[in-house]
Design a protein around this motif. Sequence first.
Motif, mmCIF file in Angstrom:
data_model
loop_
_atom_site.group_PDB
_atom_site.id
_atom_site.type_symbol
_atom_site.label_atom_id
_atom_site.label_comp_id
_atom_site.label_asym_id
_atom_site.label_seq_id
_atom_site.Cartn_x
_atom_site.Cartn_y
_atom_site.Cartn_z
ATOM 1 N N ILE A 199 46.097 -1.121 39.791
ATOM 2 C CA ILE A 199 47.063 -0.023 39.722
ATOM 3 C C ILE A 199 47.136 0.500 38.288
ATOM 4 C CG2 ILE A 199 49.531 0.515 39.806
ATOM 5 C CD1 ILE A 199 49.730 -1.199 42.281
ATOM 6 N N GLU A 200 47.177 -0.427 37.327
ATOM 7 C CA GLU A 200 47.189 -0.005 35.923
ATOM 8 C C GLU A 200 45.896 0.717 35.555
ATOM 9 O OE1 GLU A 200 47.849 -3.579 33.786
ATOM 10 O OE2 GLU A 200 49.962 -3.767 34.372
ATOM 11 N N VAL A 201 44.763 0.211 36.065
ATOM 12 C CA VAL A 201 43.488 0.886 35.789
ATOM 13 C C VAL A 201 43.489 2.286 36.380
ATOM 14 C CG1 VAL A 201 41.014 0.828 36.262
ATOM 15 C CG2 VAL A 201 42.196 -1.267 35.603
ATOM 16 N N ALA A 202 43.994 2.410 37.625
ATOM 17 C CA ALA A 202 44.026 3.724 38.260
ATOM 18 C C ALA A 202 44.950 4.679 37.512
ATOM 19 C CB ALA A 202 44.474 3.579 39.718
ATOM 20 N N GLN A 203 46.108 4.178 37.070
ATOM 21 C CA GLN A 203 47.015 5.032 36.308
ATOM 22 C C GLN A 203 46.365 5.486 35.006
ATOM 23 O OE1 GLN A 203 50.496 2.544 35.962
ATOM 24 N NE2 GLN A 203 51.356 3.259 37.905
ATOM 25 N N GLY A 204 45.654 4.555 34.337
ATOM 26 C CA GLY A 204 44.955 4.937 33.117
ATOM 27 C C GLY A 204 43.882 5.982 33.378
ATOM 28 N N ASN B 192 43.654 9.709 31.836
ATOM 29 C CA ASN B 192 42.454 10.215 31.169
ATOM 30 C C ASN B 192 41.962 11.509 31.820
ATOM 31 O OD1 ASN B 192 42.447 8.060 29.393
ATOM 32 N ND2 ASN B 192 41.092 6.818 30.675
ATOM 33 N N MET B 193 41.999 11.560 33.155
ATOM 34 C CA MET B 193 41.578 12.770 33.834
ATOM 35 C C MET B 193 42.466 13.949 33.473
ATOM 36 S SD MET B 193 40.700 11.163 37.589
ATOM 37 C CE MET B 193 40.558 12.785 38.322
ATOM 38 N N GLU B 194 43.780 13.705 33.440
ATOM 39 C CA GLU B 194 44.691 14.782 33.082
ATOM 40 C C GLU B 194 44.501 15.204 31.634
ATOM 41 O OE1 GLU B 194 47.565 17.646 33.822
ATOM 42 O OE2 GLU B 194 46.398 16.352 35.155
ATOM 43 N N GLU C 54 41.727 14.990 29.987
ATOM 44 C CA GLU C 54 40.470 15.740 29.937
ATOM 45 C C GLU C 54 40.663 17.162 30.442
ATOM 46 O OE1 GLU C 54 36.368 15.938 29.037
ATOM 47 O OE2 GLU C 54 37.900 14.424 28.595
ATOM 48 N N ARG C 55 41.453 17.294 31.501
ATOM 49 C CA ARG C 55 41.706 18.642 32.029
ATOM 50 C C ARG C 55 42.452 19.500 31.018
ATOM 51 N NH1 ARG C 55 45.464 21.610 34.358
ATOM 52 N NH2 ARG C 55 47.032 19.984 34.072
ATOM 53 N N LEU C 56 43.467 18.920 30.381
ATOM 54 C CA LEU C 56 44.233 19.675 29.382
ATOM 55 C C LEU C 56 43.345 20.017 28.186
ATOM 56 C CD1 LEU C 56 47.614 17.715 29.461
ATOM 57 C CD2 LEU C 56 47.138 19.981 30.421
ATOM 58 N N ARG C 57 42.477 19.075 27.801
ATOM 59 C CA ARG C 57 41.605 19.346 26.667
ATOM 60 C C ARG C 57 40.628 20.476 26.991
ATOM 61 N NH1 ARG C 57 38.288 14.518 23.892
ATOM 62 N NH2 ARG C 57 37.365 14.420 25.980
ATOM 63 N N ASN C 58 40.085 20.474 28.203
ATOM 64 C CA ASN C 58 39.186 21.562 28.585
ATOM 65 C C ASN C 58 39.910 22.897 28.625
ATOM 66 O OD1 ASN C 58 36.987 19.830 28.847
ATOM 67 N ND2 ASN C 58 37.430 19.396 31.002
ATOM 68 N N SER C 59 41.152 22.871 29.133
ATOM 69 C CA SER C 59 41.926 24.111 29.148
ATOM 70 C C SER C 59 42.179 24.609 27.735
ATOM 71 C CB SER C 59 43.255 23.882 29.878
ATOM 72 O OG SER C 59 43.034 23.479 31.212
ATOM 73 N N LEU C 60 42.494 23.657 26.832
ATOM 74 C CA LEU C 60 42.732 24.045 25.449
ATOM 75 C C LEU C 60 41.463 24.598 24.813
ATOM 76 C CD1 LEU C 60 44.581 24.127 22.962
ATOM 77 C CD2 LEU C 60 43.913 21.752 22.493
ATOM 78 N N LEU C 61 40.315 23.967 25.100
ATOM 79 C CA LEU C 61 39.057 24.464 24.554
ATOM 80 C C LEU C 61 38.766 25.883 25.037
ATOM 81 C CD1 LEU C 61 36.734 21.332 24.891
ATOM 82 C CD2 LEU C 61 37.825 22.206 22.821
ATOM 83 N N ALA C 62 38.994 26.111 26.335
ATOM 84 C CA ALA C 62 38.734 27.448 26.868
ATOM 85 C C ALA C 62 39.656 28.484 26.238
ATOM 86 C CB ALA C 62 38.901 27.436 28.387
ATOM 87 N N ALA C 63 40.951 28.116 26.086
ATOM 88 C CA ALA C 63 41.896 29.068 25.499
ATOM 89 C C ALA C 63 41.547 29.368 24.045
ATOM 90 C CB ALA C 63 43.318 28.508 25.609
ATOM 91 N N LEU C 64 41.249 28.299 23.279
ATOM 92 C CA LEU C 64 40.899 28.523 21.871
ATOM 93 C C LEU C 64 39.608 29.330 21.753
ATOM 94 C CD1 LEU C 64 41.713 25.048 20.266
ATOM 95 C CD2 LEU C 64 42.956 27.184 19.960
ATOM 96 N N GLN D 132 32.658 21.742 32.719
ATOM 97 C CA GLN D 132 33.597 20.735 33.225
ATOM 98 C C GLN D 132 34.417 21.271 34.391
ATOM 99 O OE1 GLN D 132 33.983 17.571 32.389
ATOM 100 N NE2 GLN D 132 32.361 17.584 30.871
ATOM 101 N N SER D 133 34.716 22.549 34.383
ATOM 102 C CA SER D 133 35.517 23.132 35.455
ATOM 103 C C SER D 133 34.683 23.542 36.654
ATOM 104 C CB SER D 133 36.282 24.352 34.923
ATOM 105 O OG SER D 133 35.375 25.365 34.486
ATOM 106 N N GLY D 134 33.361 23.366 36.584
ATOM 107 C CA GLY D 134 32.492 23.738 37.692
ATOM 108 C C GLY D 134 32.220 25.216 37.779
#
Length: 932
Positions: A670-675, A679-681, A683-693, A750-752
Motif C-alpha cells: 500500500i505504501e509502495v502504491a501510494q508512493g 510520483n505519477m502525479e 510527473e504529470r505536474l512536471r510535464n504540465s509545467l514544462l509545457a506551460a513554460l 509523455q502526454s501521448g
Amino acid sequence: MTTSNQGQRPDPDQLLARMREQEERARRGRLRIYFGASAGVGKTWAMLTAARALPEASFLAGVVETHGRSETAALLEGVPQLPLKQVDYRGKTLSEFDIDAALASGRDDNITLVLVDELAHSNAPGSRHRKRWQDVEELLDAGIDVWTTVNVQHLESLNDVVGGITGIRVAETVPDAVFDRADEVVLVDLPADELLARLKSGRVYQGPQAERAAGNFFRKGNLIALRELALRRTADRVEGDVQAWRVEQSVDTLWQTGAALLACVGPGAEGEQVVRSAARLAGQLGARWHAVYVETPPLQRLDAARRTQILDTLRLAEKLGGASAVLPGADVAQELARYAGSRNLSRLVLGRPAAAASQWQWRWRPGLARRLARLAPGADLLEIAAAGVPARPAAHAAGSAARAATAGRTPRLLPYLLGTGASLAAGALGWALDDWLDLANIAMLFMLVVLGVAYRYGRGPSVAATCVSVATLDFVFVPPRLSFVVSDFQYLITFVVMLAVGLITGHLTALLRFQAQVARQRERRWHALYEFATRLSGALQPEQVLDATREFVAQAFRAGATLLLPDADGRLHAQDGDATDGGPQPDLGTAQWSFDHAQAAGLGTDTLPASPLFYLPLVAPMRTRGVLALLPPASASSPSGDWLQVPEQRQQLDTFATLTAIALERVHYIEVAQGALVNMESERLRNSLLAALGHDLRTPLTLLVGVSESLAGSRPALSPQQLDLAATLRSEALRMNTLVTNLLDMARIQSGGVHLHLEWQSIEEVVGSALRASGAVLAGHTVATRIPHDLPLVRFDAPLLERVLCNVLENAAKYTPPGSQVTLDARVRGDAVQLRITDDGPGLPPGREEAIFEKFVRGQQESSTPGVGLGLAICRAIVEAHGGSIRAEQVAGGDGAHGAHGAHGARIVIALPRGEAPALPDLEQDIESHHE
C-alpha cells in the motif's frame, strides 16, 4: 469407518484452495511435459506423433530438435513451423526460439498450442530470457498451451544425484516447481538394452558422438539408475494428482496407490518406538508419514507427566519429518480409520505394549487392531515390537506419582463424592415424597440425578452415582424396606435394567459432553482466526497490525506479544512504545537469527531453548516481514515450552503469524502504491509545467533571435564589438530555443501527443539529412559513415528519427574534444536494423550507461557543457515508440570506431524493427499508377 463416502463432509479449506487453483489454471495455458530418463527414449517422437493427430490450424512447432534423426525429421514434415530467430554471439549466428513470433501467432492466428522442445535449453545471450522454460512460462501466461520435453537429469532437485551416478553434471536445469505445475506429465520409457541398441544403430547420436556417449553417459548401469529416478519422480507427481482428485471428489476410502504410513501413538511408553520405526520405514520406502494421537475422555485425565511424554513423542515425529496431530474423539479406532482414509494412508503402524504393561493395555490392543481391520479393510496393519524401549526413569516415575498423589487425587475424588451425595439426596427427596410418588417415578428421579452427574462430572462419577442410586432404591424403597433383601424377583430385573440404563446414559452423556467441549474449542479457534483476519483486513499501518496481533494473541494464548520489524538493511528493531507487559524484553540477537533463517527460536525450540520468549518468523509470500516475540503466561514459562507443544495450538499460532505477515506485506505494498501514485502525479505536474513554460518562453526567444539578426544588419553598421555582442545574443537565444523545444517535445511525448507517420524509407537518406542538420555542431570533428548499399528499407517516421540522430550527434560533439572522430554505421542483426554512433572520446561515466537516458540526467553532473539532460531521454521515447530499443555502451581496447588498439570512447546503438518491406515491383506499380 465404512467403505462409502456418505456422511463425510469434505474439508472446506482444501476445496477452496482447489477452486482457486482451478481458476488460476483456467486463465493460463496448459503445459504437457514428455518426460524421459535420457536422450533417445523417444520424447520428441512421441510429442510430434500426438501433435500430428490434431488439426493443423490449431498448433505449430516453435522449436523442435531432431539431432539428425531421420525418424523424427520425417514426422516434422508437413507440420507448420515457426521461423527461428537468429542471434549473433561471438561471431557466430545461433538459431533460437522466437517468443515474440509465438505470442503474435497466438494473438493474430488463433494458435492454441506451441511445441517447444528441450525445456532446459539455455538461450543465447541477448535473448529476452536466459532459459527456455521462462519462454514457456510467458506463453502459458498468455493463455497458449505448450507441449515440451525434458530429461530426468535436468530437474534441479535431481541434478546432483544424477551427477553422482553418471559422473557428469549437466549445467542446464529446470526448477522442480515448473515440473510440478505441469498439467500433464507423459512418461516416455525405454529399457536400457533397447536404448543401447538404438545408440549403436545411430538412431540417438551420429558418428564419433555416439561412440563418446556409449563410453561415458550411456553405460547400462547409468541408464538403469536414470530410469528408476524417472519412474519414481513420475510416481511422486501422480501421487499428488491422486490426492487432489480424492479431495475434489470427497473420497475417504483407502486406495493402495502408495506406501504412506500412519503411526498410531498411544498413551503407553511404546509411542516413541512406534514413531522411530515409522520414520525408518518411511525412509526406506521413500513415503510420507503421519503420527496421530487420539485423545478420548479418559485419556484427558492423565497426569501432566504422561501428557507431556505424549506431546514430546509428537514433537519427535515432526523432527523426523512426519506430520503430527492430536485428534479428540471417543472411539480411537474410528478416529484413526477416518484420518487414514481422508489422507489415503494405507499402512497403519501400531505399537506392542511392553511386558510390564498393565493388563488393560493388553486387552485394549487386540481389540483396537480388530476394529481397525473392520473399519479400514484396505489398510495394512503393522505391529512394532516393544523390545529395546526403556522404561521411564525411576525418579521421573516417582515424581509423577508424587504429583498425582498430592495434586491430582483430591480434585479427582471430589466429583465421585458429589455424585454419591447427589444420589443420596435424591433418595432423601424420594423418602419425603414417598406418599405421592410410586416406585417407578422414584426410579426416574434417580435416573435424572445420574444424567445430571454424567453431564457435569463425566463417566466415572456417573457410574458411582448409578451404583449408589440402585443400592438406595433397593434399601429404602423396595419391600422389605431398610434391607437389601428382595421379596419379588421382578425387582431384580428392575435393578439390572436401571443399572444398565444408568451406565449407558452416563456414558452417552459424558461422550456428548466431551464432543461439545471439543466443538466449543474448535469454534473458539476458528472464531478467533475470523475476527483476527477481519481486524487485519482494515489495517493500513504497521502499528495497527501490531495492536491487533497483541490483542488477539493475548486472548487466544494468554501471552504477551511484541512485533519486531526490519529496517532497510534487514536489521530488526522493536516498534516504538512496544513492550511485553513488563516481562523480559526481546533479545535482538535471537530474533535476528529467527528472521535470517525463517525458523522459530527460543522457548520450546532447539535453538536457544533457555530463552524466556518464543520467536516466530513472519513469513509472507514474497519475503520474511518480521518476527513475533511471545512471552508465555507465568504458568507455562517452563523451558520445555509445553504451552505450544499441542499441534493444534501451534498450528493456530502459525496461522496467526501467517495472517500477520500477509497484513504487513499488504501494508508495505500500500505504501509502495501510494508512493507510485505520488510520483505519477508529480510527473504529470512536471510535464504540465514544462509545457506551460515552453509555450510562454518560445515567443520571447523568437523575438530575441529576430532582434539580434536585426541588430547585425542595421544601418549604420555596428562596431565590431557590437557585432560580437549581437552574434552572442543570437547564439544564446538559439540555444535557449533548442532547450525549450526539447521541453515541449518531452511534455508532448509523455502526454501521448506524438503520432507517428510511418513509411518505408531508406536509412541512408535520414542519416544524410541528420548530418546536414548537425553540420554546425560537428564542426571541428571528423565524421565517417558506413552504410551498406544493400541495407533494407525500414518503416519509420523520418523527422522524428532525424531528431534522434541529431540529438545523439550533438551529444557526441559536446562530450568529445575537438579533432575527435565520430563514426555512424548501420547493419542488420537478426530481425532488427542497427544504427551505431561511435566516438573516440573519454567514454561514458562508469555504471551510468542506463542513467544517461533518464530525464534531467547528464553524463557529467558538474560540467560547463550546456544542456539540461533531455536529449537522450527524448531519443529513447521516440525509438521505443517505433518498437525499437536504444542503449549506450563503452568502447575500449580495439573495439572502437577505427579499430585502433587501446582506443576508448562511447557508442549509442539504435535498433529498429526490420519488418517485411513491400516488394519493389509493387512500389514501381504504385509510382506508375500515381503518375497516371
